[in-house]
Design a protein around this motif. Structure first.
Motif, PDB file in Angstrom:
ATOM      1  N   LEU A  56      -3.986 -26.227 -13.242  1.00 21.12           N
ATOM      2  CA  LEU A  56      -4.474 -24.881 -12.974  1.00 21.12           C
ATOM      3  C   LEU A  56      -5.233 -24.306 -14.160  1.00 21.12           C
ATOM      4  CD1 LEU A  56      -1.392 -23.419 -11.072  1.00 21.12           C
ATOM      5  CD2 LEU A  56      -3.556 -24.208 -10.111  1.00 21.12           C
ATOM      6  N   ARG A  57      -4.790 -24.656 -15.375  1.00 24.73           N
ATOM      7  CA  ARG A  57      -5.489 -24.171 -16.575  1.00 24.73           C
ATOM      8  C   ARG A  57      -6.877 -24.783 -16.698  1.00 24.73           C
ATOM      9  NH1 ARG A  57      -0.892 -25.409 -19.635  1.00 24.73           N
ATOM     10  NH2 ARG A  57      -2.050 -27.197 -20.454  1.00 24.73           N
ATOM     11  N   ASN A  58      -7.009 -26.019 -16.255  1.00 25.05           N
ATOM     12  CA  ASN A  58      -8.227 -26.783 -16.533  1.00 25.05           C
ATOM     13  C   ASN A  58      -9.022 -27.082 -15.264  1.00 25.05           C
ATOM     14  OD1 ASN A  58      -7.853 -27.403 -19.524  1.00 25.05           O
ATOM     15  ND2 ASN A  58      -5.924 -28.154 -18.679  1.00 25.05           N
ATOM     16  N   ASN A  59      -9.025 -26.144 -14.330  1.00 21.51           N
ATOM     17  CA  ASN A  59      -9.743 -26.386 -13.077  1.00 21.51           C
ATOM     18  C   ASN A  59     -11.124 -25.735 -13.070  1.00 21.51           C
ATOM     19  OD1 ASN A  59      -8.927 -23.722 -12.868  1.00 21.51           O
ATOM     20  ND2 ASN A  59      -8.585 -23.825 -10.655  1.00 21.51           N
ATOM     21  N   TYR A  60     -11.690 -25.498 -14.265  1.00 19.23           N
ATOM     22  CA  TYR A  60     -12.998 -24.847 -14.378  1.00 19.23           C
ATOM     23  C   TYR A  60     -14.035 -25.836 -14.901  1.00 19.23           C
ATOM     24  CZ  TYR A  60      -9.904 -20.784 -14.241  1.00 19.23           C
ATOM     25  OH  TYR A  60      -8.938 -19.881 -13.895  1.00 19.23           O
ATOM     26  N   SER A  61     -15.198 -25.855 -14.274  1.00 26.73           N
ATOM     27  CA  SER A  61     -16.272 -26.727 -14.749  1.00 26.73           C
ATOM     28  C   SER A  61     -17.032 -26.082 -15.902  1.00 26.73           C
ATOM     29  CB  SER A  61     -17.239 -27.051 -13.609  1.00 26.73           C
ATOM     30  OG  SER A  61     -17.844 -25.869 -13.108  1.00 26.73           O
ATOM     31  N   ASP A  62     -17.039 -24.746 -15.962  1.00 25.76           N
ATOM     32  CA  ASP A  62     -17.695 -24.016 -17.054  1.00 25.76           C
ATOM     33  C   ASP A  62     -16.642 -23.124 -17.710  1.00 25.76           C
ATOM     34  OD1 ASP A  62     -19.175 -22.313 -18.716  1.00 25.76           O
ATOM     35  OD2 ASP A  62     -20.925 -22.378 -17.396  1.00 25.76           O
ATOM     36  N   THR A  63     -16.061 -23.602 -18.798  1.00 25.18           N
ATOM     37  CA  THR A  63     -14.924 -22.905 -19.402  1.00 25.18           C
ATOM     38  C   THR A  63     -15.325 -21.581 -20.050  1.00 25.18           C
ATOM     39  OG1 THR A  63     -15.201 -24.176 -21.455  1.00 25.18           O
ATOM     40  CG2 THR A  63     -13.723 -25.080 -19.792  1.00 25.18           C
ATOM     41  N   ILE A  64     -16.522 -21.510 -20.598  1.00 25.03           N
ATOM     42  CA  ILE A  64     -16.980 -20.257 -21.220  1.00 25.03           C
ATOM     43  C   ILE A  64     -17.165 -19.184 -20.153  1.00 25.03           C
ATOM     44  CG2 ILE A  64     -18.915 -19.152 -22.409  1.00 25.03           C
ATOM     45  CD1 ILE A  64     -19.243 -21.667 -24.061  1.00 25.03           C
ATOM     46  N   LEU A  65     -17.878 -19.536 -19.081  1.00 29.27           N
ATOM     47  CA  LEU A  65     -18.101 -18.575 -18.003  1.00 29.27           C
ATOM     48  C   LEU A  65     -16.784 -18.169 -17.353  1.00 29.27           C
ATOM     49  CD1 LEU A  65     -20.015 -16.960 -16.234  1.00 29.27           C
ATOM     50  CD2 LEU A  65     -20.327 -18.996 -14.811  1.00 29.27           C
ATOM     51  N   ALA A  66     -15.861 -19.116 -17.193  1.00 26.94           N
ATOM     52  CA  ALA A  66     -14.556 -18.804 -16.596  1.00 26.94           C
ATOM     53  C   ALA A  66     -13.799 -17.799 -17.453  1.00 26.94           C
ATOM     54  CB  ALA A  66     -13.742 -20.089 -16.434  1.00 26.94           C
ATOM     55  N   THR A  67     -13.844 -17.986 -18.775  1.00 23.88           N
ATOM     56  CA  THR A  67     -13.175 -17.059 -19.691  1.00 23.88           C
ATOM     57  C   THR A  67     -13.742 -15.652 -19.551  1.00 23.88           C
ATOM     58  OG1 THR A  67     -12.740 -18.846 -21.263  1.00 23.88           O
ATOM     59  CG2 THR A  67     -12.680 -16.594 -22.119  1.00 23.88           C
ATOM     60  N   HIS A 288     -10.391 -21.933  -5.224  1.00 24.80           N
ATOM     61  CA  HIS A 288      -9.289 -21.390  -6.025  1.00 24.80           C
ATOM     62  C   HIS A 288      -9.632 -21.255  -7.504  1.00 24.80           C
ATOM     63  CE1 HIS A 288      -8.238 -25.309  -7.758  1.00 24.80           C
ATOM     64  NE2 HIS A 288      -8.440 -25.822  -6.567  1.00 24.80           N
ATOM     65  N   SER A 289     -10.680 -21.956  -7.968  1.00 29.85           N
ATOM     66  CA  SER A 289     -11.115 -21.787  -9.361  1.00 29.85           C
ATOM     67  C   SER A 289     -11.889 -20.486  -9.537  1.00 29.85           C
ATOM     68  CB  SER A 289     -12.012 -22.953  -9.772  1.00 29.85           C
ATOM     69  OG  SER A 289     -13.236 -22.923  -9.050  1.00 29.85           O
ATOM     70  N   ARG A 290     -12.284 -19.856  -8.427  1.00 25.27           N
ATOM     71  CA  ARG A 290     -13.052 -18.607  -8.407  1.00 25.27           C
ATOM     72  C   ARG A 290     -14.426 -18.778  -9.023  1.00 25.27           C
ATOM     73  NH1 ARG A 290      -8.815 -13.819  -9.711  1.00 25.27           N
ATOM     74  NH2 ARG A 290      -9.927 -13.787 -11.678  1.00 25.27           N
ATOM     75  N   GLU A 291     -14.910 -20.010  -9.077  1.00 26.67           N
ATOM     76  CA  GLU A 291     -16.244 -20.266  -9.612  1.00 26.67           C
ATOM     77  C   GLU A 291     -17.304 -20.255  -8.515  1.00 26.67           C
ATOM     78  OE1 GLU A 291     -16.033 -22.973 -13.486  1.00 26.67           O
ATOM     79  OE2 GLU A 291     -15.382 -24.025 -11.699  1.00 26.67           O
ATOM     80  N   ALA A 292     -16.919 -20.552  -7.286  1.00 25.47           N
ATOM     81  CA  ALA A 292     -17.896 -20.708  -6.218  1.00 25.47           C
ATOM     82  C   ALA A 292     -17.236 -20.431  -4.870  1.00 25.47           C
ATOM     83  CB  ALA A 292     -18.479 -22.124  -6.243  1.00 25.47           C
ATOM     84  N   LEU A 293     -18.072 -20.433  -3.835  1.00 24.16           N
ATOM     85  CA  LEU A 293     -17.551 -20.262  -2.487  1.00 24.16           C
ATOM     86  C   LEU A 293     -16.788 -21.516  -2.066  1.00 24.16           C
ATOM     87  CD1 LEU A 293     -20.672 -18.743  -0.691  1.00 24.16           C
ATOM     88  CD2 LEU A 293     -18.909 -17.557  -1.998  1.00 24.16           C
TER      89      LEU A 293
END
Length: 688
Positions: A56-67, A288-293
């Motif tokens: 769950l911590r590492n489910n982001y492809s763009d860590t800077i944007l996720a932060t 669930h990563s909230r990065e995309a649809l």
């Protein structure tokens, strides 16, 4: 006790399938089973929670944007309409800080609610952005630790959130003290110096629609304004060049002030580059990563419906705007500057647009082969000059405040230059003859000072003060200075001026041979001065001591050639080029571009960062990083680089060794990587 602990910890699992920003709906279904079939409820052992938390911590492809996204979105959710404070990182203070104005968290809530993955207070709200209960840990995808300071009822308490050596997420209390500050939470994330620029660039793109919700402390909002805007969508003109990371380079859904990229498809054709659809919170389901649809059948159906809304909104708003036009010129201006452009962005074809019976297009007066067009401008000397327009490519018919359309109705005296003496520098006029009846009616309906009949232009007798005899165009001095500027309608004589400085024997001067306002090369070719300006400017870049360039008449060459401080530029040009670090870097970049043709170096580097530390991989990663650096720091030169030597035999071997060791990589060199493809490639490099 263990069973209770597991039940509490497993609450987060349903968050994997719920939607961010929506009230969670649960449906109970009664399923009958045969008595002979065994069944068991799925669970997770306590010792496996560490693994799930890590996922769950590492489910982001763009860590800077996720932060950036998760911290700010959480702050907005709890601040009840009040702006959250944001401090961007700088080289001197590389820390990203967000301060919200919610109720803060007591120590009990911090150690209870905050520490549990999946725990959220927003699931019963359709007005909150969050809801999954995992976003608060997003900074741990970028850094190993960050700080949270909670102000709650007169007490400020600081905590560190970190990942320990066992890969567990740990919240540790640092200190607590009394304070007069308002309730709320500070989140402070340390930023690496190399990421400061990237951090701020991604914040700019992320925050395009959040200026009313964010109080930016150490910068000004630099927002891009849309070309066209309605309540349903915004459209941005991406032009000829755009970055895929910017708002112009992709299409988006805007929900709760947050932009989500949309993958383009023929199923919803009006989601094109530069389009932002303004959705209600909960209108779309999110990953669930909230990065995309989350792309499923319902999401595609919602995008198809939204695409139709965009089209309808564009047509309705266009009709409203067009109806506001008081003249045909205003209608043409709206069509040219907005309607045609936005319809192109949306992938729409527009036909039969009319204003009070007149068909409206991009041109004030459309180009017609049966008509005659002459372009008139004021040159540098202050005189008007004209030339015949030979083709449609040489004609600009769209409205512009500095462009005039003059209909030649053959007044007497005609005197077009005297009648058009009102033109100023940088203004232009098209003198149009032999128009058909329909275009004459259109010209009258324009009712604009930019569209006139020649007879309507006041005739003023003006002196040709700037004009000179042809004999006076050739300068009389033996040594002239080349003016390294070029303006529209600049004559060759205007490129040369009398030398105003006193020439000494202590300074080096560079020259060409001057011949009737042209440059004469060693082989006797005559070149107009305007054609050598780009190379002169490039030579100045590689040799800052080369400031001025002179032209020396042939009759004065004997005197010049005896002086050691006068150097013919052609004699040193090749030496400068061969020794120039700037041009060598440019040539090396071109050579590496050919070598790495088709490779997405930035994406491959991300893969290699996680790959095994084998020599063949490390060497190839080093090569790609050098190429990335050259791409960002090297400017394209206007000098032909064929004389610049470059040897990339070692680099060629590095690439060949890598592909020899991992042959399948060459098949993904041109791929656009998502997180799954990147992981597949890492696994391949690890296990091959």
């Amino acid at each position: 006790m263990t069973s209770f602990f597991l039940r509490k910890q497993l609450d987060f699992l349903k968050d994997i399938v719920i939607m961010w920003g929506m009230i969670i709906e649960t449906t109970k279904q009664k399923v009958q089973t045969s008595g002979n079939i065994q069944s068991a409820s799925c669970t997770i052992d306590a010792e496996d929670m560490r693994y799930i938390a890590s996922l769950l911590r590492n489910n982001y492809s763009d860590t800077i944007l996720a932060t950036i996204r998760e911290i700010i979105a959480n702050g907005i959710d709890v601040s009840n309409g009040r702006k959250v404070d944001v401090q961007l990182p700088t080289k001197l203070e590389p820390t990203f800080i967000v301060r919200d104005y919610g109720c803060g968290l007591s120590e009990e809530d911090m150690m209870g609610l905050y520490t549990k993955y999946g725990k959220s207070t927003k699931r019963d709200s359709n007005n909150a952005i969050g809801g999954f209960g995992i976003g608060r840990f997003a900074p741990l995808s970028y850094t190993d630790s960050f700080i949270v300071m909670s102000v709650c009822d007169g007490q400020m308490t600081a905590y560190t959130i970190r990942v320990d050596e066992n890969d567990d997420t740990v919240v540790s209390k640092m200190f607590s003290e009394s304070t007069q500050e308002e309730n709320g939470i500070y989140v402070q994330v340390p930023v690496q110096n190399k990421d400061v620029e990237d951090f701020n660039s991604k914040f700019k793109n992320f925050s395009q629609y959040l200026s009313e919700k964010i109080n930016l402390l150490n910068e000004e909002f630099d927002q891009v304004l849309p070309t066209f805007s309605t309540d349903v969508f915004d459209a941005y003109d991406c032009g000829f060049y755009y970055e895929t990371s910017s708002i112009k380079g992709r299409c988006h859904v805007l929900m709760g002030g947050i932009l989500y990229p949309v993958t383009m498809s023929d199923k919803y054709p009006h989601f094109q580059q530069g389009v932002v659809y303004k959705a209600k919170i909960g209108e779309f389901k999110l990953h669930h990563s909230r990065e995309a649809l989350e792309y499923n059948d319902k999401t595609v159906e919602a995008l198809v419906e939204a695409s139709d809304k965009i089209k309808n909104s564009f047509e309705q708003e266009s009709d409203r705007e067009l109806s506001k036009s008081k003249t045909l010129y205003e209608a043409t201006e709206f069509y040219s500057k907005k309607l045609a452009n936005v319809s192109k962005i949306l992938g729409l074809k527009i036909n039969d647009v009319k204003w009070e019976g007149f068909k409206v297009g991009s041109d004030v007066i459309a180009y017609n082969l049966k008509s005659t067009y002459e372009k008139i401008v004021k040159n540098r000397s202050g005189n008007l000059g004209k030339r015949k327009v030979q083709s449609i490519w040489d004609y600009k018919g769209s409205p512009n405040k500095n462009r005039f359309f003059i209909i030649d109705d053959n007044p007497s005296p005609r005197a077009p230059f005297n009648r058009l003496s009102f033109l100023e520098e940088r203004q232009e006029a098209y003198l149009i003859s032999n128009l058909n009846d329909e275009d004459l009616k259109r010209a009258k309906a324009m009712q604009s000072p930019n569209v006139k009949f020649l007879s309507e232009c006041e005739r003023k007798v003006v002196s040709r003060k700037g004009q000179k005899d042809r004999s006076s165009e050739v300068k009389k001095s033996d040594i002239l200075e080349l003016v390294c500027e070029s303006r529209y309608w600049m004559r060759m004589a205007d490129f040369w001026q009398e030398v105003k400085e006193e020439l000494s024997d202590d300074k080096t001067y560079y020259y060409y041979v001057y011949n009737s306002n042209k440059v004469e090369t060693k082989n006797g070719d005559l070149i107009e001065p305007s054609t050598i300006l780009s190379e002169v400017k490039a030579l100045r870049e590689i040799n800052p001591k080369f400031e001025k360039l002179y032209g020396v008449r042939k009759k004065a060459l004997n005197k010049i050639e005896k002086k050691s401080n006068w150097v013919r530029i052609e004699e040193v040009r090749e030496d400068w080029i061969s020794k120039s670090p700037i041009l060598k870097a440019q040539k090396r970049k071109e050579a590496l571009t050919d070598l790495l043709l088709g490779w997405d170096s930035g994406e491959i580097i991300k893969v290699l960062e996680k790959a095994p530390s084998k020599k063949v991989i490390l060497n190839f990663k080093k090569l790609l990083k050098e190429y990335e650096k050259l791409q960002s720091t090297t400017k394209r030169s206007k000098i032909i680089l064929s004389d610049v030597p470059v040897d990339i035999s070692k680099e060629t071997k590095v690439k060949e060794d890598f592909l020899s060791a991992y042959p399948m990589v060459k098949h993904v060199g041109r791929s656009i990587f998502d997180g799954e493809k990147r992981n597949d490639l890492v696994n391949y490099l690890t296990n091959w």
